[in-house]
Scaffold this motif. Structure first.
Motif, PDB file in Angstrom:
ATOM      1  N   MET A   7      92.448 -30.592 -24.131  1.00  0.00           N
ATOM      2  CA  MET A   7      92.299 -31.235 -22.822  1.00  0.00           C
ATOM      3  C   MET A   7      90.893 -31.031 -22.276  1.00  0.00           C
ATOM      4  O   MET A   7      90.298 -31.941 -21.697  1.00  0.00           O
ATOM      5  N   GLY A   8      90.358 -29.841 -22.467  1.00  0.00           N
ATOM      6  CA  GLY A   8      88.989 -29.567 -22.022  1.00  0.00           C
ATOM      7  C   GLY A   8      87.990 -30.464 -22.726  1.00  0.00           C
ATOM      8  O   GLY A   8      87.080 -31.024 -22.098  1.00  0.00           O
ATOM      9  N   TRP A   9      88.155 -30.619 -24.039  1.00  0.00           N
ATOM     10  CA  TRP A   9      87.253 -31.477 -24.807  1.00  0.00           C
ATOM     11  C   TRP A   9      87.375 -32.934 -24.358  1.00  0.00           C
ATOM     12  O   TRP A   9      86.372 -33.617 -24.160  1.00  0.00           O
ATOM     13  N   ASN A  10      88.601 -33.419 -24.177  1.00  0.00           N
ATOM     14  CA  ASN A  10      88.792 -34.798 -23.725  1.00  0.00           C
ATOM     15  C   ASN A  10      88.236 -35.009 -22.319  1.00  0.00           C
ATOM     16  O   ASN A  10      87.705 -36.081 -22.012  1.00  0.00           O
ATOM     17  N   LEU A  11      88.321 -33.982 -21.486  1.00  0.00           N
ATOM     18  CA  LEU A  11      87.760 -34.098 -20.142  1.00  0.00           C
ATOM     19  C   LEU A  11      86.235 -34.145 -20.192  1.00  0.00           C
ATOM     20  O   LEU A  11      85.607 -34.934 -19.477  1.00  0.00           O
ATOM     21  N   PRO A  39      84.893 -45.700 -23.000  1.00  0.00           N
ATOM     22  CA  PRO A  39      86.344 -45.629 -23.263  1.00  0.00           C
ATOM     23  C   PRO A  39      86.914 -44.218 -23.250  1.00  0.00           C
ATOM     24  O   PRO A  39      88.123 -44.043 -23.089  1.00  0.00           O
ATOM     25  N   ASN A  40      86.061 -43.198 -23.398  1.00  0.00           N
ATOM     26  CA  ASN A  40      86.564 -41.827 -23.372  1.00  0.00           C
ATOM     27  C   ASN A  40      87.167 -41.452 -22.023  1.00  0.00           C
ATOM     28  O   ASN A  40      88.066 -40.617 -21.963  1.00  0.00           O
ATOM     29  N   ALA A  41      86.661 -42.060 -20.954  1.00  0.00           N
ATOM     30  CA  ALA A  41      87.183 -41.715 -19.628  1.00  0.00           C
ATOM     31  C   ALA A  41      88.632 -42.196 -19.458  1.00  0.00           C
ATOM     32  O   ALA A  41      89.509 -41.388 -19.138  1.00  0.00           O
ATOM     33  N   PRO A  42      88.937 -43.478 -19.678  1.00  0.00           N
ATOM     34  CA  PRO A  42      90.342 -43.882 -19.530  1.00  0.00           C
ATOM     35  C   PRO A  42      91.212 -43.495 -20.735  1.00  0.00           C
ATOM     36  O   PRO A  42      92.437 -43.577 -20.655  1.00  0.00           O
ATOM     37  N   TYR A  43      90.597 -43.063 -21.831  1.00  0.00           N
ATOM     38  CA  TYR A  43      91.367 -42.634 -23.007  1.00  0.00           C
ATOM     39  C   TYR A  43      92.377 -41.554 -22.638  1.00  0.00           C
ATOM     40  O   TYR A  43      93.472 -41.491 -23.206  1.00  0.00           O
ATOM     41  N   VAL A  44      92.027 -40.724 -21.657  1.00  0.00           N
ATOM     42  CA  VAL A  44      92.931 -39.623 -21.298  1.00  0.00           C
ATOM     43  C   VAL A  44      94.281 -40.131 -20.791  1.00  0.00           C
ATOM     44  O   VAL A  44      95.255 -39.371 -20.797  1.00  0.00           O
ATOM     45  N   TYR A  89      98.738 -32.315 -16.869  1.00  0.00           N
ATOM     46  CA  TYR A  89      98.510 -33.680 -17.350  1.00  0.00           C
ATOM     47  C   TYR A  89      98.017 -34.589 -16.220  1.00  0.00           C
ATOM     48  O   TYR A  89      97.142 -35.428 -16.423  1.00  0.00           O
ATOM     49  N   ALA A  90      98.592 -34.432 -15.031  1.00  0.00           N
ATOM     50  CA  ALA A  90      98.179 -35.260 -13.896  1.00  0.00           C
ATOM     51  C   ALA A  90      96.705 -35.025 -13.566  1.00  0.00           C
ATOM     52  O   ALA A  90      95.968 -35.977 -13.278  1.00  0.00           O
ATOM     53  N   CYS A  91      96.276 -33.781 -13.616  1.00  0.00           N
ATOM     54  CA  CYS A  91      94.860 -33.470 -13.350  1.00  0.00           C
ATOM     55  C   CYS A  91      93.958 -34.100 -14.403  1.00  0.00           C
ATOM     56  O   CYS A  91      92.919 -34.680 -14.074  1.00  0.00           O
ATOM     57  N   LEU A  92      94.334 -33.999 -15.667  1.00  0.00           N
ATOM     58  CA  LEU A  92      93.533 -34.580 -16.741  1.00  0.00           C
ATOM     59  C   LEU A  92      93.431 -36.092 -16.586  1.00  0.00           C
ATOM     60  O   LEU A  92      92.332 -36.665 -16.604  1.00  0.00           O
ATOM     61  N   VAL A  93      94.571 -36.750 -16.422  1.00  0.00           N
ATOM     62  CA  VAL A  93      94.593 -38.210 -16.315  1.00  0.00           C
ATOM     63  C   VAL A  93      93.843 -38.655 -15.054  1.00  0.00           C
ATOM     64  O   VAL A  93      93.045 -39.594 -15.088  1.00  0.00           O
ATOM     65  N   GLY A  94      94.091 -37.979 -13.951  1.00  0.00           N
ATOM     66  CA  GLY A  94      93.422 -38.330 -12.695  1.00  0.00           C
ATOM     67  C   GLY A  94      91.920 -38.183 -12.793  1.00  0.00           C
ATOM     68  O   GLY A  94      91.162 -39.086 -12.403  1.00  0.00           O
TER      69      GLY A  94
END
Length: 194
Positions: A11-15, A51-56, A84-89
């Motif tokens: 999650m950290g990497w995706n963020l 695309p990495n931003a909405p990829y989450v 998950y909500a924090c990551l997606v948001g």
């Protein structure tokens, strides 16, 4: 509890990847003029990483499995949902803010509202393609440089199911961005009416 800790790495990497386009947008499309070569090169990198931003949004695919594996009760399930909500948001807000920064920059240069809207729609479409390439075909942003032939091979003959997924993703991105942009006005209007 191990689910929460186990998610921190990916999650950290995706963020971090989700925040890259926002950093690029702030640098490239700020108030200081940039040389044309930097804008073109940076613009290509911006589009590749956007695309990495909405990829989450697609990372929620992991949530049902994790919730099913959670045996520690409702508190851990609530903590997973919040994680998950924090990551997606954060990822989706970074996406919209990146687009807003680009839109303002284009408007300041006299680009018409229609051209800005078409740019937005084009970027939503490219991001939908990028998300499918990442989630389904496991490509990364840097594969534009390291594996362009592989990207071309995948994109050459899209499957009908892939096209349907692209249309849904496009609708989610465009609709979600529109809703997120409208929220401040809605909250402001509601606050005035109280």
């Amino acid at each position: 509890m191990s689910e929460l800790v186990g998610n921190v790495g990916w999650m950290g990497w995706n963020l971090v990847l989700a925040l890259v386009p926002l950093g690029l947008a702030r640098f490239l499309f700020g108030h200081r003029p940039r040389p044309a070569w930097l804008l073109w090169t940076g613009g290509v990198v911006f589009v590749a990483f956007l695309p990495n931003a909405p990829y989450v949004l697609t990372d929620v695919l992991h949530l049902p499995r994790e919730l099913a594996a959670t045996h520690a009760g409702p508190w851990l399930a609530a903590a997973l949902l919040a994680q998950y909500a924090c990551l997606v948001g954060a990822g989706f807000v970074a996406y919209v803010l990146s687009l807003v920064r680009l839109e303002r920059w284009l408007a300041e240069r006299g680009v018409s509202r229609r051209a800005v809207l078409l740019t937005d729609l084009g970027l939503h479409g490219l991001c939908a393609v990028g998300i499918v390439l990442g989630r389904v075909f496991r490509f990364n942003s840097w594969d534009v440089v390291t594996d362009p032939r592989g990207l071309v091979d995948v994109l050459a003959v899209p499957q009908p199911r892939t096209l349907a997924v692209l249309l849904v993703l496009f609708a989610v991105l465009a609709g979600g961005a529109a809703v997120l942009r409208a929220l401040p006005a809605i909250v402001d209007r509601a606050a005035r009416s109280v």
